[in-house]
Design an enzyme around this catalytic site. Structure first.
Site, PDB file in Angstrom:
ATOM      1  N   ARG A 186       0.847  -1.098  -0.085  1.00  0.00           N
ATOM      2  CA  ARG A 186      -0.049   0.016  -0.016  1.00  0.00           C
ATOM      3  C   ARG A 186       0.870   1.353   0.161  1.00  0.00           C
ATOM      4  O   ARG A 186       0.381   2.232  -0.627  1.00  0.00           O
ATOM      5  CB  ARG A 186      -1.127   0.125   1.139  1.00  0.00           C
ATOM      6  CG  ARG A 186      -1.977  -0.984   1.180  1.00  0.00           C
ATOM      7  CD  ARG A 186      -2.925  -0.934   1.894  1.00  0.00           C
ATOM      8  NE  ARG A 186      -4.238  -1.810   1.812  1.00  0.00           N
ATOM      9  CZ  ARG A 186      -4.870  -2.347   2.652  1.00  0.00           C
ATOM     10  NH1 ARG A 186      -4.800  -2.202   3.890  1.00  0.00           N
ATOM     11  NH2 ARG A 186      -6.099  -3.057   2.358  1.00  0.00           N
ATOM     12  N   GLY A 196      -9.186  -9.815  -1.333  1.00  0.00           N
ATOM     13  CA  GLY A 196      -7.978  -9.993  -0.398  1.00  0.00           C
ATOM     14  C   GLY A 196      -7.670 -11.528  -0.795  1.00  0.00           C
ATOM     15  O   GLY A 196      -6.291 -11.743  -0.972  1.00  0.00           O
ATOM     16  N   LYS A 198     -19.021 -17.703   0.741  1.00  0.00           N
ATOM     17  CA  LYS A 198     -20.495 -17.401   1.009  1.00  0.00           C
ATOM     18  C   LYS A 198     -21.279 -16.837  -0.544  1.00  0.00           C
ATOM     19  O   LYS A 198     -20.711 -15.899  -0.738  1.00  0.00           O
ATOM     20  CB  LYS A 198     -20.974 -16.787   2.146  1.00  0.00           C
ATOM     21  CG  LYS A 198     -20.695 -17.233   3.205  1.00  0.00           C
ATOM     22  CD  LYS A 198     -21.169 -16.376   4.506  1.00  0.00           C
ATOM     23  CE  LYS A 198     -20.806 -16.874   5.908  1.00  0.00           C
ATOM     24  NZ  LYS A 198     -20.970 -15.925   6.817  1.00  0.00           N
ATOM     25  N   GLY A 225     -12.741  -4.455  -0.460  1.00  0.00           N
ATOM     26  CA  GLY A 225     -14.348  -4.125  -0.124  1.00  0.00           C
ATOM     27  C   GLY A 225     -14.838  -3.048  -1.156  1.00  0.00           C
ATOM     28  O   GLY A 225     -15.756  -2.972  -1.981  1.00  0.00           O
TER      29      GLY A 225
HETATM   30  P1  AMP Z   1     -14.140 -14.649   0.495  1.00  0.00           P
HETATM   31  O1  AMP Z   1     -13.712 -13.755   1.883  1.00  0.00           O
HETATM   32  O2  AMP Z   1     -15.710 -14.673   0.468  1.00  0.00           O
HETATM   33  O3  AMP Z   1     -13.552 -14.533  -0.833  1.00  0.00           O
HETATM   34  O4  AMP Z   1     -13.935 -16.279   1.065  1.00  0.00           O
HETATM   35  C1  AMP Z   1     -12.785 -16.571   1.422  1.00  0.00           C
HETATM   36  C2  AMP Z   1     -12.441 -18.032   2.135  1.00  0.00           C
HETATM   37  O5  AMP Z   1     -13.446 -18.718   1.708  1.00  0.00           O
HETATM   38  C3  AMP Z   1     -11.168 -18.401   2.442  1.00  0.00           C
HETATM   39  O6  AMP Z   1     -10.724 -18.096   3.722  1.00  0.00           O
HETATM   40  C4  AMP Z   1     -11.441 -19.848   1.997  1.00  0.00           C
HETATM   41  O7  AMP Z   1     -11.026 -20.605   2.897  1.00  0.00           O
HETATM   42  C5  AMP Z   1     -12.764 -20.069   2.114  1.00  0.00           C
HETATM   43  N1  AMP Z   1     -13.256 -21.261   1.321  1.00  0.00           N
HETATM   44  C6  AMP Z   1     -13.075 -21.175   0.160  1.00  0.00           C
HETATM   45  N2  AMP Z   1     -13.664 -22.605  -0.391  1.00  0.00           N
HETATM   46  C7  AMP Z   1     -14.224 -23.102   0.830  1.00  0.00           C
HETATM   47  C8  AMP Z   1     -14.864 -24.469   0.999  1.00  0.00           C
HETATM   48  N3  AMP Z   1     -14.962 -25.122   0.045  1.00  0.00           N
HETATM   49  N4  AMP Z   1     -15.266 -24.728   2.380  1.00  0.00           N
HETATM   50  C9  AMP Z   1     -15.145 -23.725   3.205  1.00  0.00           C
HETATM   51  N5  AMP Z   1     -14.363 -22.442   2.970  1.00  0.00           N
HETATM   52  C10 AMP Z   1     -14.080 -22.156   1.801  1.00  0.00           C
END
Ligand code: AMP
Length: 418
Positions: free
Chosen positions: A34, A375, A219, A398
């Site tokens: 950064r 991230g 999610k 974000g």
């Molecule tokens: P996000 O911040 O929504 O991009 O989510 C990132 C997180 O999703 C990371 O910490 C990953 O470990 C988690 N992740 C990715 N695939 C899976 C999965 N199949 N089951 C559980 N967590 C996951």
């Protein structure tokens, strides 16, 4: 536009994003990405004979707290700029004002963490017992103080530059409100925000076809607005990561104990429907690398994605999926990637994410434009040493997500208007 502005004899106050990670023991900066991101703007100002007052936040302090001081940034900034940087240990108050007033052409002054003042964010610090009415009154009072803070900081300089993309989605004193206290021709984005906007606008509004978006991460609920906006623009939508299993369950598949948002099953079906309507090719994983525990040291097996055994969790995409996704990516001319394909933090479940990162780098080498944001996808690109093999790596998780969702970011609107 900053590139057309001549800073000779001008004092500029610049909002940068120096919210850098610090070593817990030594407080040394552990990743200076950064800081490096802000250098082109600072150098443009000083090299033309202007002087530069830098403002930033670091972390989420509740009032002045030594552990959130910006002091550790100083030696890193001095090393990159090759010059001494002055430091004001309070961003407001007489001393900051005096130091700003005495700044000479070519000099740089860094102000202490702007979030040492709660009015920066406009979020009051209240006891948990505060009533709704007390919260409302405190917020209104703080908003008034926020304007005062912005007004005071604006007196330090004649030009306001915002180069803090990472906080552009926040309506804070230094990220948005300050712009109101300068004439319209004296407010502008720095080079970093300009390049972030150019990258996002190229992908959203000026993409070469086929355009493929790859969405992963935990999610569906976090990414739904982005997915909906993208369905109006992409040719291919690839879905991987934890959100896969909500889709698979919605379609009647067996997902064992995999991550699933039970209340989003209908939403998943709606996305599938909308993709059909919009003639977007939706690619979901076909196979799944499963574990009997959420641990690197677990037992694993590979099954069809809709046949995860009872009690097992799908933690990564497997070989068939990697092959299929890589083929789609390889034929794309524009690629957007947000979110890992599996639990890439654990070595055993990082293969899918690494393979996708490599497929994107390969497609980029053949002429595709690739934008990486969020991230975890950025971390995956960096971990595999591929940052200079993709077209653009966004610095604002974000902020990027919100911009790509089609939201108006206060920091952008304050300068560019609607
Ligand atoms: P996000 O911040 O929504 O991009 O989510 C990132 C997180 O999703 C990371 O910490 C990953 O470990 C988690 N992740 C990715 N695939 C899976 C999965 N199949 N089951 C559980 N967590 C996951």
């Amino acid at each position: 536009m900053i590139q057309d502005f001549n800073f000779k004899g001008i004092k500029a106050i610049v909002r940068v994003d120096f919210n850098v990670p610090l070593d817990k023991k030594t407080s040394a900066v552990t990743d200076d990405t950064r800081i490096r991101g802000a250098l082109p703007t600072i150098k443009k100002i000083t090299s033309e004979g202007g002087c530069c007052i830098l403002m930033s936040h670091l972390g989420r302090p509740e009032g002045p707290m030594e552990k959130y001081s910006l002091k550790p940034v100083l030696p890193v900034l001095e090393k990159h700029l090759g010059q001494k940087v002055l430091f004001a240990d309070d961003c407001m108050g007489e001393s900051a004002k005096k130091m700003s007033a005495e700044l000479k052409p070519g000099e740089v002054l860094l102000l202490e963490n702007v979030r040492f003042y709660p009015e920066e964010e406009g979020k009051p610090i209240l006891p948990e017992t505060a009533t709704e009415e007390e919260k409302k009154a405190a917020k209104a009072a703080l908003k008034a103080k926020q304007k005062e803070m912005a007004k005071t900081l604006a007196t330090y300089a004649s030009v306001y530059v915002n180069d803090a993309f990472g906080t552009a989605h926040r309506a804070h004193a230094t990220t948005a409100v300050m712009a109101d206290y300068f004439p319209k021709d004296k407010i502008m984005f720095g080079f970093l925000i300009n390049s972030e906007l150019a990258a996002m606008d190229k992908v959203l509004n000026n993409s070469q076809k086929p355009f493929t978006a790859i969405m992963g991460g935990a999610k569906v609920s976090d990414k739904i607005m982005l997915i909906e906006n993208l369905l109006n623009r992409v040719d291919n939508l690839i879905i991987g990561g934890g959100m896969t299993y909500t889709f698979i369950k919605a379609m009647g598949g067996k997902i064992g104990k995999s991550l699933c948002e039970e209340d989003k099953l209908d939403l998943a079906l709606k996305i599938i429907e909308k993709a059909k309507e919009k003639k977007v090719n939706l690619y979901l994983p076909v196979d799944s690398l499963n574990a009997d525990k959420f641990e690197n040291e677990s037992n694993t097996n590979i099954t069809a994605v809709d046949a995860v055994p009872d009690g097992w969790l799908g933690l990564d995409i497997a070989d068939e999926t990697i092959k299929e996704f890589s083929e789609v990516i390889g034929k794309s001319k524009t690629i957007l990637w947000n979110g890992p394909m599996g639990v890439f933090e654990m070595e055993k479940f990082s293969k899918g994410t690494t393979a996708i990162a490599k497929a994107i780098a390969e497609a980029t080498s053949k002429g595709a434009y690739s934008l990486i944001g969020g991230g975890d996808s950025v971390a995956a690109i960096n971990k595999n040493g591929l940052a200079d093999k993709v077209s653009y790596v966004s610095t604002g998780g974000g902020a990027m997500l919100e911009y790509m969702e089609g939201k108006k970011l206060p920091g952008i609107v304050a300068i560019r208007g609607e």
